[in-house]
Design a protein around this motif. Sequence first.
Motif, PDB file in Angstrom:
ATOM      1  N   ARG A  95       0.867  -1.250   0.032  1.00 46.61           N
ATOM      2  CA  ARG A  95      -0.102  -0.039   0.011  1.00 46.61           C
ATOM      3  C   ARG A  95       0.836   1.323  -0.052  1.00 46.61           C
ATOM      4  O   ARG A  95       0.624   2.254  -0.798  1.00 46.61           O
ATOM      5  N   VAL A 146       2.407   1.892  -3.594  1.00 38.73           N
ATOM      6  CA  VAL A 146       1.560   2.500  -4.233  1.00 38.73           C
ATOM      7  C   VAL A 146       0.929   3.868  -4.292  1.00 38.73           C
ATOM      8  O   VAL A 146       0.938   4.743  -4.959  1.00 38.73           O
ATOM      9  N   TYR A 173       1.703   6.692  -6.623  1.00 39.23           N
ATOM     10  CA  TYR A 173       0.538   7.408  -7.318  1.00 39.23           C
ATOM     11  C   TYR A 173      -0.176   8.077  -6.010  1.00 39.23           C
ATOM     12  O   TYR A 173      -1.336   7.840  -5.719  1.00 39.23           O
ATOM     13  N   GLY A 211      -3.001   8.199  -9.757  1.00 42.10           N
ATOM     14  CA  GLY A 211      -2.528   7.775 -10.928  1.00 42.10           C
ATOM     15  C   GLY A 211      -3.344   8.766 -12.257  1.00 42.10           C
ATOM     16  O   GLY A 211      -4.212   9.423 -11.854  1.00 42.10           O
ATOM     17  N   LYS A 261      -7.515   5.453 -10.545  1.00 38.74           N
ATOM     18  CA  LYS A 261      -7.926   4.315 -10.126  1.00 38.74           C
ATOM     19  C   LYS A 261      -6.891   3.771  -9.050  1.00 38.74           C
ATOM     20  O   LYS A 261      -7.497   2.584  -8.751  1.00 38.74           O
ATOM     21  N   ASN A 262      -5.961   4.234  -8.563  1.00 38.89           N
ATOM     22  CA  ASN A 262      -4.818   3.753  -7.729  1.00 38.89           C
ATOM     23  C   ASN A 262      -4.881   4.538  -6.492  1.00 38.89           C
ATOM     24  O   ASN A 262      -3.861   4.404  -5.706  1.00 38.89           O
ATOM     25  N   SER A 283      -9.946   2.586  -6.118  1.00 39.84           N
ATOM     26  CA  SER A 283      -9.086   2.214  -4.928  1.00 39.84           C
ATOM     27  C   SER A 283      -8.458   0.820  -5.563  1.00 39.84           C
ATOM     28  O   SER A 283      -9.058  -0.355  -5.240  1.00 39.84           O
ATOM     29  N   PHE A 284      -6.970   1.151  -5.554  1.00 37.88           N
ATOM     30  CA  PHE A 284      -6.198  -0.250  -5.836  1.00 37.88           C
ATOM     31  C   PHE A 284      -6.464  -1.161  -4.692  1.00 37.88           C
ATOM     32  O   PHE A 284      -6.693  -2.356  -4.865  1.00 37.88           O
ATOM     33  N   ASP A 285      -6.367  -0.697  -3.222  1.00 30.33           N
ATOM     34  CA  ASP A 285      -6.288  -1.972  -2.276  1.00 30.33           C
ATOM     35  C   ASP A 285      -7.715  -2.551  -2.195  1.00 30.33           C
ATOM     36  O   ASP A 285      -7.712  -3.839  -1.703  1.00 30.33           O
ATOM     37  N   THR A 345      -7.929  -5.230  -4.863  1.00 30.90           N
ATOM     38  CA  THR A 345      -6.952  -6.373  -4.725  1.00 30.90           C
ATOM     39  C   THR A 345      -7.058  -7.064  -3.340  1.00 30.90           C
ATOM     40  O   THR A 345      -6.915  -8.331  -3.385  1.00 30.90           O
ATOM     41  N   ASP A 403      -3.608  -4.265 -12.153  1.00 27.15           N
ATOM     42  CA  ASP A 403      -3.634  -4.230 -10.896  1.00 27.15           C
ATOM     43  C   ASP A 403      -2.719  -5.522 -10.325  1.00 27.15           C
ATOM     44  O   ASP A 403      -1.954  -5.440  -9.487  1.00 27.15           O
ATOM     45  N   LEU A 447       0.803  -4.485 -10.950  1.00 32.08           N
ATOM     46  CA  LEU A 447       1.240  -3.592 -10.143  1.00 32.08           C
ATOM     47  C   LEU A 447       1.436  -4.246  -8.364  1.00 32.08           C
ATOM     48  O   LEU A 447       2.347  -3.822  -7.757  1.00 32.08           O
TER      49      LEU A 447
END
Length: 320
Positions: free
Chosen positions: A52, A55, A59, A63, A67-68, A114-116, A119, A208, A211
Amino acid sequence: MTIRNSEFVFVKSVKDGIPNRDPLNDSDARRLFPEEDGRISLSDVSVKRDVRDYVLALYPDGGPDKKNFIFVQQVLNDKGKLLGRGGLAEKIAADAGQTESFKKDPQSVLLNHSFDVRTFGIVYSVKNVSFHLTGPAQFGWAHSMHPVDTQYVQGTVVMPSTESAKEGEEGKSQGTIWTTYTLPFAVFAMPGVINSFHASRTGMTEEDQELLLKALWQGTQHRQARGRGLQQSLFLIHVEYHDPHYRIGYLEDLIRLLPDRETWIKADKRPSSLSEITLDVSGLMERLEQEKDRIARCRIWVNPSLTVSGDTDAYRQPLW
């Protein structure tokens, strides 16, 4: 491209520090195994924090496509207090320009930006809104691949802890004594899986996934602190399967550290640097050959400073 069912093993080392401490044991290393076993462990929470934070540093504004963003992080409000789930979610929505959409469908906004959340999943409960999504990427505990002895050390800080409270009074004239546990060197192996069914529910993409793998490698080196030690990424394997309901499983058990654990115990010694060890992946390579018809893709990243036993050339990837 749709995410395939997959699994991975990540191996890293640490020098002069403990990446994940146990607050119930005087902040010594976490030990899930009996003391006589000698191994120590790192939680999945610790490794996810590395991902986290990487990332977030890569970003900070989400980003190019917004989206990240990172949902699980420490953010202070104007009064200096930590934001809770609702405040963090609203901040992401505002930064992504989705405040109005968030009022109607907060789950979709968080998944899209949100990337996390995509994921690692999310547990969200704020006022009258609640939802729970299991994350496609799940990590196991990382265990040291050899016995480890931690050391209790102390030192002094030159700067006094307090100044004089009133004019004419003297403050402390000596520095502060500090104490901590540390370890000279350790190598950890951490397994993980990526579930294609959960990925379809959260919208986790192949981008994702890439990344995540990059963040595992580079995030380990990015998130440094004196107490956590100097960490180094050593080995990462990612195996994807054709069948969404199949995986070999327990790939970490097919990797050995040489000399083995019994050798270190008998010699009453512990490894102190990369030059003293070899990562034996020959058993893993044999199993991959046996399962090659089930494997859609296999990739391996290796630190050039690590000595590896076993032919990985067919799967080697350039480092990030």
